[in-house]
Design a protein around this motif. Structure first.
Motif, short mmCIF file in Angstrom:
data_model
loop_
_atom_site.label_atom_id
_atom_site.label_comp_id
_atom_site.label_asym_id
_atom_site.label_seq_id
_atom_site.Cartn_x
_atom_site.Cartn_y
_atom_site.Cartn_z
N GLU A 1 10.94 -5.47 20.29
CA GLU A 1 10.56 -6.61 21.13
C GLU A 1 9.70 -6.17 22.31
N ALA A 2 9.84 -4.92 22.74
CA ALA A 2 9.04 -4.40 23.86
C ALA A 2 7.67 -3.90 23.40
N GLY A 3 7.42 -3.92 22.10
CA GLY A 3 6.13 -3.48 21.59
C GLY A 3 6.07 -2.03 21.16
N VAL A 4 7.23 -1.37 21.09
CA VAL A 4 7.28 0.02 20.60
C VAL A 4 7.10 0.01 19.08
N THR A 5 6.36 0.97 18.56
CA THR A 5 6.23 1.12 17.12
C THR A 5 7.50 1.74 16.57
N VAL A 6 8.26 0.96 15.80
CA VAL A 6 9.50 1.42 15.18
C VAL A 6 9.19 1.76 13.72
N LEU A 7 9.60 2.95 13.27
CA LEU A 7 9.25 3.43 11.95
C LEU A 7 10.48 3.84 11.16
N GLY B 1 7.27 -3.33 7.16
CA GLY B 1 6.10 -2.62 7.65
C GLY B 1 6.44 -1.24 8.17
N ALA B 2 7.64 -1.09 8.76
CA ALA B 2 8.07 0.23 9.27
C ALA B 2 8.16 1.25 8.15
N ALA B 3 8.32 0.78 6.91
CA ALA B 3 8.40 1.65 5.75
C ALA B 3 7.18 1.53 4.87
N SER B 4 6.11 0.90 5.37
CA SER B 4 4.90 0.75 4.56
C SER B 4 3.67 0.70 5.45
N TRP B 5 3.08 -0.49 5.63
CA TRP B 5 1.76 -0.57 6.25
C TRP B 5 1.73 -0.12 7.71
N THR B 6 2.78 -0.40 8.49
CA THR B 6 2.78 0.05 9.88
C THR B 6 2.82 1.57 9.94
N ALA B 7 3.67 2.17 9.11
CA ALA B 7 3.77 3.63 9.07
C ALA B 7 2.47 4.26 8.56
N ARG B 8 1.85 3.64 7.56
CA ARG B 8 0.59 4.18 7.04
C ARG B 8 -0.48 4.15 8.13
N PRO C 1 0.81 -1.22 0.00
CA PRO C 1 0.00 0.00 0.00
C PRO C 1 0.85 1.27 0.00
N GLY C 2 1.90 1.30 -0.79
CA GLY C 2 2.76 2.48 -0.86
C GLY C 2 3.78 2.51 0.26
N LEU C 3 4.99 2.94 -0.07
CA LEU C 3 6.03 3.11 0.94
C LEU C 3 5.82 4.44 1.67
N VAL C 4 6.45 4.56 2.84
CA VAL C 4 6.30 5.75 3.68
C VAL C 4 7.66 6.12 4.25
N ASP C 5 7.98 7.40 4.20
CA ASP C 5 9.15 7.95 4.88
C ASP C 5 8.62 8.93 5.93
#
Length: 353
Positions: free
Chosen positions: A266-272, A302-309, A49-53
């Protein structure tokens, strides 16, 4: 009418879509494809679904330059042509001009206005220079004038004090009360600590981040944007400098950063993924650095795509979503280098390439 078919990530399901204007529709159109003029622009392969910076500063490449609107357009197009269809700009040399949101050929931009810099904590004149007494008001103003975000330079040099915790907490509280979010530049142990304890929405860089703060970050939803590629490119030059306390602190922070990034995930932090560098359109390199730091392949991509979106409030490839997607011949989770070679890019329902 355009049709796309392929294996959709992150679900790894083979699906078909048709595009209605700028909107993605799943399955076949009413009445089926038969008898309707439909052009299949993607048939097979892997769909993202598109990359994200989430950390890029288009529009000026030097701290002595004002915002150059032609350069801004050029660099946003460079992002787009690399498959980066959404960006967040946590600080630009001027507020984002209105035409950026109106230009249908450019990526979707989430802006944070100008950097907010208190005395001695940034390049003089490049951001919005404010006193500590003015910082809270200025933060609310920048978030209201932009995409709901503001960016505070929380610290600067390793041997100088950061923005005080009480003041940074006041900034976050005020911006949150106004419905906005706060990104904090931090590269010192005290600066990163203050950003976490103040409840910032994102840590930009996070060098010297205390792993003992990761559970708190995860619980309160503070994202981590480590910009590993930008640091990695400067390591050799920093090592070549004459030994000094500032140099040694920087190198110590860099050497611990990959382990901290892995522990954060690993601690559950959202890394982008954010590049903080030029040329624009290189977020694939940040995904590779995240993979090398120890993130699983799906998390690094995902950090560069769906998670970031999702973090930016943008949907994945689902019925009714914006028709923004990138197609690849092979699975990019197996090798992030695949991200440098998109087969097809579709933005707002139009084929870019």
């Amino acid at each position: 009418m355009l049709c796309v078919r392929g294996v959709v990530l992150p679900e790894r399901e083979e699906r078909a879509f048709w595009i209605e204007g700028e909107v993605l529709r799943e399955g076949e159109p009413p009445g089926g494809f038969a008898g309707r003029h439909a052009e299949t622009v993607v048939d097979g392969g892997w769909l993202l679904p598109g990359l994200v910076d989430v950390h890029t500063h288009p529009g000026a490449t030097d701290t002595s330059e004002p915002l150059d609107e032609e350069l801004l357009r050029e660099q946003l197009r460079a992002h787009r042509d690399a498959g980066v269809l959404a960006v967040r700009t946590p600080g630009t040399a001027a507020r984002m001009p209105a035409w950026v949101d109106e230009d249908r050929e450019l990526p979707r931009v989430t802006s944070a206005g100008r950097w907010l810099a208190t005395p001695g904590r940034f390049f003089p004149g490049f951001g919005r220079d404010v006193s500590e007494a003015e910082l809270v008001r200025a933060a609310v103003e920048e978030s209201a004038a932009s995409s709901g975000w503001c960016k505070v330079v929380g610290d600067w040099r390793q041997d100088e004090p950061p923005v005080p915790l009480a003041l940074l907490t006041e900034v976050v509280t005020a911006v949150h009360a106004a419905g906005g979010k706060v990104a904090v530049h931090c590269q010192t142990a005290e600066g990163t600590r203050n950003a976490v304890l103040a409840g910032a929405d994102s840590l930009e860089h996070g060098m010297h981040l205390d792993p003992g703060l990761l559970d708190r970050m995860a619980a309160q939803g503070t994202a981590f944007v480590p910009t590993l590629a930008a640091f990695g490119r400067g390591v050799d030059a920093m090592r070549a400098r004459e030994p000094s306390a500032r140099r040694d602190l920087w190198l110590a922070g860099w050497e611990s950063l990959p382990d901290t990034v892995r522990a954060a995930h690993e601690a559950g932090v959202t890394v982008l993924a954010g590049t903080d560098s030029f040329p624009c359109g290189t977020v694939a390199s940040e995904a590779s650095w995240l993979l090398r730091a120890g993130l699983p392949a799906d998390a690094a991509l995902g950090a560069a795509s769906w998670t970031a979106r999702s973090w930016l409030g943008l949907p994945d490839l689902v019925d009714g979503a914006p028709a923004d997607l990138v197609a690849y011949d092979t699975d990019p989770t197996a090798d992030p280098a695949v991200l440098d070679h998109p087969r097809r890019i579709v933005l707002r329902g139009h084929v870019v390439r």
